[in-house]
Scaffold this motif. Structure first.
Motif, mmCIF file in Angstrom:
data_model
loop_
_atom_site.group_PDB
_atom_site.id
_atom_site.type_symbol
_atom_site.label_atom_id
_atom_site.label_comp_id
_atom_site.label_asym_id
_atom_site.label_seq_id
_atom_site.Cartn_x
_atom_site.Cartn_y
_atom_site.Cartn_z
ATOM 1 N N ALA A 85 0.775 -0.904 -0.365
ATOM 2 C CA ALA A 85 0.061 -0.162 -0.110
ATOM 3 C C ALA A 85 1.221 1.137 -0.055
ATOM 4 C CB ALA A 85 -1.312 -0.095 0.804
ATOM 5 N N SER A 86 2.085 1.465 0.608
ATOM 6 C CA SER A 86 3.285 2.579 0.749
ATOM 7 C C SER A 86 3.494 2.710 -0.334
ATOM 8 C CB SER A 86 3.723 1.819 0.901
ATOM 9 O OG SER A 86 4.916 1.023 0.603
ATOM 10 N N GLY A 87 3.621 1.729 -1.521
ATOM 11 C CA GLY A 87 3.936 1.971 -3.127
ATOM 12 C C GLY A 87 5.574 1.990 -3.195
ATOM 13 N N ALA A 88 6.732 1.758 -2.166
ATOM 14 C CA ALA A 88 7.450 2.072 -1.659
ATOM 15 C C ALA A 88 8.623 1.271 -3.259
ATOM 16 C CB ALA A 88 8.280 1.720 -0.859
ATOM 17 N N ASP A 89 9.638 1.301 -3.326
ATOM 18 C CA ASP A 89 10.202 0.194 -4.371
ATOM 19 C C ASP A 89 10.904 -0.465 -3.840
ATOM 20 O OD1 ASP A 89 9.350 1.890 -6.880
ATOM 21 O OD2 ASP A 89 10.919 3.057 -6.383
ATOM 22 N N LYS A 90 11.465 -1.497 -3.932
ATOM 23 C CA LYS A 90 11.702 -2.859 -3.825
ATOM 24 C C LYS A 90 11.768 -3.258 -2.112
ATOM 25 C CE LYS A 90 16.486 -0.789 -4.852
ATOM 26 N NZ LYS A 90 18.211 -0.482 -3.696
ATOM 27 N N GLN A 275 8.213 8.089 16.362
ATOM 28 C CA GLN A 275 8.041 6.673 15.624
ATOM 29 C C GLN A 275 7.296 7.041 14.315
ATOM 30 O OE1 GLN A 275 5.868 8.019 17.860
ATOM 31 N NE2 GLN A 275 4.061 6.663 17.249
ATOM 32 N N GLU A 276 6.538 7.978 14.138
ATOM 33 C CA GLU A 276 5.434 7.742 12.886
ATOM 34 C C GLU A 276 6.974 8.654 11.831
ATOM 35 O OE1 GLU A 276 1.685 8.608 12.818
ATOM 36 O OE2 GLU A 276 1.597 7.030 13.692
ATOM 37 N N ALA A 277 7.307 9.332 12.364
ATOM 38 C CA ALA A 277 8.869 9.949 11.569
ATOM 39 C C ALA A 277 10.110 9.085 10.825
ATOM 40 C CB ALA A 277 8.685 11.194 11.868
ATOM 41 N N PRO A 434 7.465 7.033 6.083
ATOM 42 C CA PRO A 434 6.682 7.890 6.510
ATOM 43 C C PRO A 434 5.070 7.414 5.231
ATOM 44 C CG PRO A 434 8.473 9.311 6.431
ATOM 45 C CD PRO A 434 8.649 8.470 6.207
ATOM 46 N N ALA A 435 5.804 6.756 4.126
ATOM 47 C CA ALA A 435 4.902 5.822 3.444
ATOM 48 C C ALA A 435 4.384 4.316 3.760
ATOM 49 C CB ALA A 435 5.779 6.419 2.123
ATOM 50 N N LEU A 436 5.744 3.916 4.630
ATOM 51 C CA LEU A 436 5.324 2.711 5.210
ATOM 52 C C LEU A 436 4.044 2.714 5.915
ATOM 53 C CD1 LEU A 436 8.283 0.669 5.656
ATOM 54 C CD2 LEU A 436 6.829 0.181 4.214
ATOM 55 N N VAL A 437 4.416 3.799 6.789
ATOM 56 C CA VAL A 437 3.551 4.346 8.300
ATOM 57 C C VAL A 437 1.668 4.330 7.770
ATOM 58 C CG1 VAL A 437 2.432 5.728 10.015
ATOM 59 C CG2 VAL A 437 5.362 4.777 9.581
ATOM 60 N N ARG A 438 2.247 4.859 6.001
ATOM 61 C CA ARG A 438 0.233 5.485 5.930
ATOM 62 C C ARG A 438 0.445 4.298 4.886
ATOM 63 N NH1 ARG A 438 3.885 10.099 3.811
ATOM 64 N NH2 ARG A 438 4.377 9.301 1.928
ATOM 65 N N GLY A 439 1.301 3.150 4.642
ATOM 66 C CA GLY A 439 0.302 2.131 4.067
ATOM 67 C C GLY A 439 -0.126 0.976 5.625
ATOM 68 N N ALA A 440 0.976 1.347 6.741
ATOM 69 C CA ALA A 440 -0.049 0.494 7.185
ATOM 70 C C ALA A 440 -1.422 0.987 7.515
ATOM 71 C CB ALA A 440 0.768 0.746 8.506
#
Length: 453
Positions: A85-90, A275-277, A434-440
């Motif tokens: 959901a984060s859209g992150a690479d790798k 912890q979210e940054a 931050p993208a992983l937190v949004r994805g979570a």
């Protein structure tokens, strides 16, 4: 009503810790306007996992407390969804950094941070499986009569954490015993509340001090920056890994301050916002890999609260014999190697101070990423010297320490390479955090949601 996450990562059987954690959760729900998500992140083998599952399932129904017991299979499913959901690479690399095969103190706490975000929790309160709560007059944590005027209750750390965490510092001052915070920081949020431990040292090296105090000081001094004087390193070694000593809890005391990282421990800590940054160092087989945020809160001039509801530390026997000794000493050596990079970052963060924050007093993730990448380009000469010192001192200690020196000698190049790669992977993870937190938050609730009892 705010949601909070009371988290216990574990890779060992710890039935008493699970029961005590539920007592702390029940205390929080009874005394504060919170919904407590008690989270046990379980990396144990099948037998211990089954015992833990039975114990969590048998916990009494408690208003305002929601229990979550997640094994690695469930954690992996959650992480895949959050990363996707984060859209992150790798994504495969990120999954490995979040749930490595080897032990990682930073990674297990990073998982707690993401699960907490998915559950809608604003803060994370971390405890350890090899610690327990202090007692007063024979009752687990009876209140010592704090300034806040609460009725006698448990001396659980969450008491002080919920009094102040997340509040504007100027307002939190009314809920503490003392303050030494400059008024110019009054509008910043209290971002960390913590205490330390009493009992055995946090690092299992007391035997080295007993065999040869000078060897102990030289080894522990490897934690410090290389440009410190010998006297300063010795004083630093004397103050390291000792927690709050042996003084028992008798009465509450708390201070609103910029918390000295040497005065708190990750078995007794709570964070809100930071912890979210920024995540923790996901290095494997490295003690101290979960302490980065403690330094960040201090260096970025974010307010914190230091209290005295210290947790009792003890050791599991396995780390003192055979393979357990070798594994633990390897983690200890890797800790020293990580300090080449982390000491550089801590120094730069302290110099940057409040410039690490944006206009809303939030940590600028990008500023930390830049420092991590800069540190990854450092020359490794200091780490070569660290390994030389460990080799010489451990051989002088003889016995199993000399045997471990042989193990270390055979692993030198690998350990040097791993230390550099660890900081590079920390930079990679921080970039996308931050993208992983949004994805979570997006993908996690469907996998984790349960109703409160």
């Amino acid at each position: 009503m705010r949601r909070i996450c009371l988290a216990l990562p574990t890779n060992r059987s710890c039935l008493p810790a699970i029961s005590a954690l539920h007592d702390e959760a029940a205390y929080a729900a009874a005394h504060f306007d919170v919904e407590v998500h008690m989270l046990v992140l379980d990396s144990c083998g099948a037998e211990a996992f089954a015992r833990h599952a039975a114990a969590v399932g048998a916990l009494p129904s408690t208003p305002g407390v929601v229990t979550h017991h997640l094994g690695e299979a469930q954690q992996r499913d959650f992480l895949r969804a959050a990363i996707g959901a984060s859209g992150a690479d790798k994504p495969d690399l990120l999954l490995d950094l979040m749930l490595p095969e080897a032990l990682s103190y930073g990674a297990c706490t990073n998982r707690a941070f993401l699960v907490a975000a998915a559950l809608g929790c604003v803060s994370v309160h971390r405890r350890d499986s090899d610690s327990r709560y202090q007692e007063l007059a024979g009752e687990a944590g009876q209140d010592g009569g704090g300034r806040d005027g609460t009725a006698p209750g448990a001396a659980f750390p969450i008491h002080h954490e919920l009094l102040t965490l997340g509040r504007r510092a100027g307002d939190a001052a009314a809920a503490v015993t003392a303050t030494d915070l400059d008024p110019r920081h009054a509008d910043k949020p209290v971002s960390m509340v913590g205490a330390s431990f009493v009992g055995e040292m946090s690092v299992d090296i007391a035997e080295i001090r007993e065999i040869d105090p000078d060897a102990y000081h030289e080894v522990v001094g490897l934690w410090a920056p290389f440009d410190w004087t010998a006297e300063r390193k010795r004083e630093f070694a004397d103050d390291s890994f000792r927690g709050a000593g042996t003084e028992p809890f008798t009465a509450d005391h708390s201070t609103l301050t910029h918390v000295d990282p040497m005065r708190v421990d990750m078995c007794n800590i709570a964070f809100q916002g930071v912890q979210e940054a920024v995540p923790l160092l996901p290095a494997t087989d490295t003690i101290g890999s979960d302490y980065f945020l403690i330094h960040l809160v201090h260096d970025a001039t974010l307010p914190g609260v230091l209290h005295n509801r210290n947790i009792v530390n003890y050791y599991t026997p396995e780390r003192r014999t055979g393979p357990g000794f070798t594994a633990y000493q390897t983690r200890f050596a890797k800790f020293f190697l990580s300090m080449l990079y982390l000491n550089f970052v801590y120094d730069r963060m302290e110099r940057a101070g409040a410039s690490l924050l944006d206009g809303q007093h939030r940590v600028r993730t990008g500023a930390i990423v830049e420092l991590l990448w800069e540190s990854s380009r450092l020359d490794q000469t200091e780490n070569v010297q660290r390994l030389d010192v460990l080799d010489r001192v451990y051989r002088s200690l003889g016995g199993r320490y000399a045997e471990f020196a042989d193990v270390l000698a055979d692993s030198r190049e690998r350990l040097l390479d791993e230390a550099r790669r660890d900081i590079e992977e920390f930079a990679v993870l921080t970039e996308v955090w931050p993208a992983l937190v949004r994805g979570a938050r997006t993908a996690g609730p469907a996998l984790l949601q349960r109703q409160p009892d």
